[in-house]
Design a protein around this motif. Structure first.
Motif, PDB file in Angstrom:
ATOM      1  N   ALA A   1       0.829  -1.200   0.000  1.00  0.00           N
ATOM      2  CA  ALA A   1       0.000   0.000   0.000  1.00  0.00           C
ATOM      3  C   ALA A   1       0.870   1.259   0.000  1.00  0.00           C
ATOM      4  N   GLU A   2       1.911   1.258   0.818  1.00  0.00           N
ATOM      5  CA  GLU A   2       2.797   2.423   0.904  1.00  0.00           C
ATOM      6  C   GLU A   2       3.494   2.679  -0.435  1.00  0.00           C
ATOM      7  N   ALA A   3       3.909   1.591  -1.095  1.00  0.00           N
ATOM      8  CA  ALA A   3       4.594   1.740  -2.379  1.00  0.00           C
ATOM      9  C   ALA A   3       3.651   2.288  -3.443  1.00  0.00           C
ATOM     10  N   ALA A   4       2.400   1.811  -3.439  1.00  0.00           N
ATOM     11  CA  ALA A   4       1.416   2.277  -4.421  1.00  0.00           C
ATOM     12  C   ALA A   4       1.122   3.763  -4.239  1.00  0.00           C
ATOM     13  N   LEU A   5       0.993   4.196  -2.992  1.00  0.00           N
ATOM     14  CA  LEU A   5       0.722   5.609  -2.723  1.00  0.00           C
ATOM     15  C   LEU A   5       1.946   6.476  -3.036  1.00  0.00           C
ATOM     16  N   ALA A   6       3.122   5.962  -2.707  1.00  0.00           N
ATOM     17  CA  ALA A   6       4.352   6.714  -2.971  1.00  0.00           C
ATOM     18  C   ALA A   6       4.568   6.910  -4.464  1.00  0.00           C
ATOM     19  N   ALA A   7       4.121   5.940  -5.274  1.00  0.00           N
ATOM     20  CA  ALA A   7       4.306   6.013  -6.720  1.00  0.00           C
ATOM     21  C   ALA A   7       3.539   7.179  -7.342  1.00  0.00           C
ATOM     22  N   VAL A   8       2.511   7.664  -6.641  1.00  0.00           N
ATOM     23  CA  VAL A   8       1.746   8.802  -7.158  1.00  0.00           C
ATOM     24  C   VAL A   8       1.959  10.048  -6.302  1.00  0.00           C
TER      25      VAL A   8
ATOM     26  N   TYR B   1     -11.204   1.185   2.334  1.00  0.00           N
ATOM     27  CA  TYR B   1     -10.497   2.437   2.558  1.00  0.00           C
ATOM     28  C   TYR B   1     -11.469   3.617   2.530  1.00  0.00           C
ATOM     29  N   VAL B   2     -11.009   4.712   3.139  1.00  0.00           N
ATOM     30  CA  VAL B   2     -11.756   5.964   3.190  1.00  0.00           C
ATOM     31  C   VAL B   2     -10.842   7.055   2.646  1.00  0.00           C
ATOM     32  N   ILE B   3     -11.379   7.912   1.756  1.00  0.00           N
ATOM     33  CA  ILE B   3     -10.591   9.022   1.219  1.00  0.00           C
ATOM     34  C   ILE B   3     -11.327  10.319   1.528  1.00  0.00           C
ATOM     35  N   TRP B   4     -10.601  11.292   2.091  1.00  0.00           N
ATOM     36  CA  TRP B   4     -11.191  12.595   2.420  1.00  0.00           C
ATOM     37  C   TRP B   4     -10.096  13.640   2.555  1.00  0.00           C
ATOM     38  N   TYR B   5     -10.300  14.716   1.877  1.00  0.00           N
ATOM     39  CA  TYR B   5      -9.430  15.895   1.978  1.00  0.00           C
ATOM     40  C   TYR B   5      -7.947  15.560   1.796  1.00  0.00           C
ATOM     41  N   ARG B   6      -7.659  14.955   0.649  1.00  0.00           N
ATOM     42  CA  ARG B   6      -6.284  14.616   0.240  1.00  0.00           C
ATOM     43  C   ARG B   6      -5.620  13.592   1.171  1.00  0.00           C
ATOM     44  N   GLN B   7      -6.411  12.836   1.892  1.00  0.00           N
ATOM     45  CA  GLN B   7      -5.868  11.796   2.755  1.00  0.00           C
ATOM     46  C   GLN B   7      -6.650  10.495   2.551  1.00  0.00           C
ATOM     47  N   ILE B   8      -5.978   9.383   2.767  1.00  0.00           N
ATOM     48  CA  ILE B   8      -6.614   8.079   2.625  1.00  0.00           C
ATOM     49  C   ILE B   8      -6.312   7.240   3.865  1.00  0.00           C
ATOM     50  N   TRP B   9      -7.347   6.551   4.335  1.00  0.00           N
ATOM     51  CA  TRP B   9      -7.183   5.629   5.470  1.00  0.00           C
ATOM     52  C   TRP B   9      -7.347   4.214   4.965  1.00  0.00           C
ATOM     53  N   MET B  10      -6.402   3.336   5.343  1.00  0.00           N
ATOM     54  CA  MET B  10      -6.483   1.913   5.024  1.00  0.00           C
ATOM     55  C   MET B  10      -6.205   1.121   6.286  1.00  0.00           C
ATOM     56  N   PRO B  11      -6.741  -0.114   6.394  1.00  0.00           N
ATOM     57  CA  PRO B  11      -6.533  -0.921   7.602  1.00  0.00           C
ATOM     58  C   PRO B  11      -5.059  -1.153   7.928  1.00  0.00           C
ATOM     59  N   SER B  12      -4.231  -1.244   6.892  1.00  0.00           N
ATOM     60  CA  SER B  12      -2.819  -1.579   7.119  1.00  0.00           C
ATOM     61  C   SER B  12      -1.953  -0.373   7.426  1.00  0.00           C
TER      62      SER B  12
END
Length: 332
Positions: A168-175, A296-307
């Motif tokens: 998950a961290e790698a996928a988010l970092a890629a963007v 997951y939840v996305i709000w105001y340029r932030q995303i929450w994931m269980p991991s």
């Protein structure tokens, strides 16, 4: 001649129209930003983490049960150990010859029969004690082996969870995202009614099988529960769930967009009371993630994931793409 050419051209044009393939309508692009690759990676990471977490919890539960079995078996083994020792000593001292001697030395037929009955009863008691002792020892050995296997299973699932977090961290970092962020948390958020689970604690597979109360499409039963629970908790502003898109969970009936503004989606970032509404709704979904099956939840340029917890989500575009005018919820 010129008229003949004109007629021929009209005929050719008509034939082209008749044999031309029908126009292909591409699926509408996803207006929420991100890419299909990113969403697929986040879905895999979230699902894998939740499944590993459930297996880890099940293994710990089995380990606790096995420890109880082992404790009771060891206690029973210790209790019967003295009895088994007495049987062994008596057998060693008397043997079959001594037993026959006891019978032959009977003073009368009645005495003989009495001794036969007593010896038979003693043999039955001894056999029962030996069987119980053997069962206790065997059960303790099996429980010990099973506990060792559960420990290995737990180590395996912890490793899986760590890998899914990295994914998950790698996928988010890629963007351009993925940094730890403050997020939206409210310890006073109301509790939600849990969605149904399988007997082992896992989430049942669900399709887009129930009517979407927000559109003319369909959603999964689990998403319907999340929507209804949010409504019951007071989050009743405009919501849209099912929609035809190129990717993501909306076309699968597993996602809803909750407007921050009371009148519907606005083409501007939420501020004031609308921002507070979005903050509270995002925190509500996170607090009840285990009960609702939140992916997951996305709000105001932030995303929450269980991991990962709350991380930065660097989509580009307008308020819809960066999720500053609505809270996005995806369900497993």
């Amino acid at each position: 001649m010129r008229q003949a050419r004109l007629v021929l051209a009209l005929v050719v044009a008509a034939l082209v129209l008749l044999v031309a393939p029908p126009a292909v309508h591409a699926a509408p692009a996803d207006p929420e930003g991100g890419t299909k690759t990113l969403r697929a990676a986040l879905e895999s990471a979230a699902k894998g983490h939740v499944e590993a977490k459930q297996k880890l919890a099940s293994s710990k539960k089995r380990q606790t049960q096995l420890k109880d079995v082992l404790k009771r078996s060891v206690a029973k083994e210790a209790l019967l150990k003295g009895r088994v020792g007495e049987i062994a000593n008596r057998s060693y001292r008397q043997g079959r010859l001594s037993t026959m001697t006891l019978l032959l030395n009977s003073a009368s037929p009645g005495s003989f029969m009495e001794r036969v009955v007593r010896l038979d009863q003693m043999a039955q008691v001894d056999a029962s004690a030996l069987d119980e002792y053997h069962d206790a020892v065997t059960t303790a050995e099996k429980a010990t082996t099973a506990i060792d296997l559960e420990v290995k299973e737990q180590k395996k699932q912890v490793t899986v969870m760590a890998k899914k977090k990295q994914q998950a961290e790698a996928a988010l970092a890629a963007v351009g995202g993925g940094a730890v962020s403050g997020g939206f948390v409210n310890v006073n958020s109301p509790a939600a009614k849990p969605a149904p689970r399988n007997s082992d604690g896992s989430w049942p597979k669900e399709g887009c099988t129930v009517n979407d109360p927000t559109t003319s499409g369909c959603i999964t039963p689990r998403l319907l529960n999340a929507y209804q629970q949010a409504q019951s908790a007071g989050f009743k502003r405009y919501t849209s769930c099912f929609s035809e898109r190129a990717s993501g969970e909306h076309p699968k009936g597993r996602a809803c967009d909750h407007s921050a503004a009371a009148g519907g989606f606005e083409n501007k970032a939420a501020t004031g009371g609308d921002k507070s509404y979005g903050d509270s709704l995002a925190a509500y979904f996170v607090k009840n993630a285990d009960e609702l099956g939140v992916m997951y939840v996305i709000w105001y340029r932030q995303i929450w994931m269980p991991s990962t917890g709350w991380r930065s989500y660097s989509a580009s575009g307008g308020p819809a793409a960066v999720h500053t005018n609505h809270v996005h919820l995806s369900i497993l």
